[in-house]
Design an enzyme around this catalytic site. Sequence first.
Site, PDB file in Angstrom:
ATOM      1  N   CYS A 587       0.829  -1.192   0.000  1.00  0.00           N
ATOM      2  CA  CYS A 587       0.000   0.000   0.000  1.00  0.00           C
ATOM      3  C   CYS A 587       0.868   1.249   0.000  1.00  0.00           C
ATOM      4  CB  CYS A 587      -0.924   0.011   1.219  1.00  0.00           C
ATOM      5  SG  CYS A 587      -2.012   1.445   1.239  1.00  0.00           S
ATOM      6  N   ASP A 632      -2.857  -1.707  -2.985  1.00  0.00           N
ATOM      7  CA  ASP A 632      -3.758  -0.583  -2.783  1.00  0.00           C
ATOM      8  C   ASP A 632      -2.846   0.629  -2.933  1.00  0.00           C
ATOM      9  OD1 ASP A 632      -5.377   1.428  -1.861  1.00  0.00           O
ATOM     10  OD2 ASP A 632      -5.788   0.546   0.094  1.00  0.00           O
ATOM     11  N   TRP A 634      -1.599   4.434  -5.048  1.00  0.00           N
ATOM     12  CA  TRP A 634      -2.090   5.655  -5.702  1.00  0.00           C
ATOM     13  C   TRP A 634      -0.898   6.444  -6.206  1.00  0.00           C
ATOM     14  CZ3 TRP A 634      -2.397   4.548  -0.491  1.00  0.00           C
ATOM     15  CH2 TRP A 634      -1.579   5.295   0.355  1.00  0.00           C
TER      16      TRP A 634
END
Length: 635
Positions: A587, A632, A634
């Site tokens: 993440c 996960d 970004w």
Amino acid sequence: MGCVFSLPEDRRDAAERTPTTRETSFIEKMKKTGKNIIVFYGSQTGTAEEFANRLSKDAQRYGMKGMVADPEEYSMGELSRLSEITNSLAIFCMATYGEGDPTDNAQDFYDWLQENDDEDLSGLNYTVFGLGNKTYEHYNAMGKYVDKRLEQLGATRIFDLGMGDDDGNLEEDFVSWREQFWPAVCQHFGVEASGDESSIRQYELKEHTDINMNKVYTGEIGRLKSFEVQKPPFDSKNPFLALVTVNRKLNKAGDRHLMHLELDITGSKIRYESGDHVAVFPTNDSALVNKLGQILGVDLDVVISLNNLDEESNKKHPFPCPTTYRTALTHYLDITHPPRTNVLYELAQYASDPKDQENMRKMASSSPEGKALYQSWVLDASRNILAILEDMPSLRPPVDHLCELLPRLQARYYSIASSSKVHPNSIHICAVVVEYETKTGRTNKGVATNWLKNKLVTDNGHKSTVPMYIRKSQFRLPFKSTNPVIMVGPGTGIAPFMGFIQERGWLKQQGKEVGETVLYFGCRHKNEDYIYQEELEGSEKNGVLTKLNVAFSRDQDHKVYVQHLLTKNKEHVWKLIHTDNAHIYICGDARNMAKDVQTAFYEIAEQVGVMTRTQAVDYVKKLMTKGRYSQDVWS
């Protein structure tokens, strides 16, 4: 966590939705309204919907009639009937979300495409433009799939698949594709481009002088007064107002502001699982809104409606109306992102200086110098609409046209930093405040993180609330608690793992046998931004975390990151994966960290598992397919 690709939209409010007798047949609608082009969008953050609107508007310029459609609202089984309309064309603007998945509103369409092998689409003319991001594993998977699948079902591709890369310059990719797309359409249908380059208004302004203020939207996302009278179920079109019960700074020093917030969902019937995302609807900084009002010389508290000139359109207003300019610019419109080229193009006519007009139109063109000017003057300089107005004194557009053109302000997604087993009535968020200086010397502030930072538990005796809902994710602990887990989450990437650790601790308390729980965390300095240090060290002490590995990147001469610690512990890591069936979770930042960590896993497979690079890559790919390697991330 850092905002997961600032996200979903499509929250057309009750007033914008026609009554429930809505027409689900797009064919009947097209026939009734004389349309021959339909633009479907799969959109998660509003961009694909924006591009669809631009293409539909273009159709008018080429003497055709277009309509925009959300596939969720129509029966897509009708695609085979499009041939009943002469010179018809379906355009698909499809964004990819998460790990190569369809966007929420395109999920049903995707399922339909997958399930119907005997569908005959031989009368369908189509083209696809995909929106993706190259930093992700499954670049433009949805656009590629729709393009290939429609061809398999017999449809005619009339122009090549376009692919936009949001890691590069999505806007430029779209403009270049569109520039070649329309001539191909005209050639295919044998029509002359009317070349009407003038600005076409989509909405007309109505000012309300004596309106009952109870009928005016004040920031609600869904139905009028939905923030005053809350009714479950809560979702993207009906968010829940959660009380902020904790808002504390996590880091001990340094110039950044990392924060931990807790939202109270008592009585909301909202359920979540560790690994899910919480979406919040932020508002723009009032100072920014006031400056826009000043520079345009408008009274922001006038009550207005923008009404669609196409009375048949499902989208009656660009945002909930009636409302005030102040509410629209605060709650409904994105005023902080650098404007896309179509906005500059449409506003150019309002510049009194011909040089400014020429530059704005040039930036919206596909000429090399135009693209370069847009890249440097707008994107690289991070100029938002206010900065553009400040630096172009001759440009003073009417505020209603500006409000028509600006994109909708989107919900922002954060990985939930708690477990519902331990905190059933509370959702935790971990995020870092975004603030940076631009090349023009201005300070740009992240909309959501600065808004969250100011959500004090009590503000002048008022309790702070946050409009929110939950988005389910695929990021899940193993079904069997005996499976070991390897969690890699530097910085705010720790968020979902705080939930995972709480949950593994809870499972242990329930007397379940729990496999090894290993964390790789990273930050800059041990005594500055080692967030959740007490909790993590406590979890290691009581045996919930079997191994806590922390990389402090700047506490020594050479940088040390999470991937270095993984490689250092390669024998143990390989045993967990290869022998003990461990699940791997990553993440945080997609651009560098996730790639570097994946490479570290390749190297471990090569060195300890004695594989070639090709075999190692294949091995990790198989882990992904089996759901044992989840991300996960970004950018």
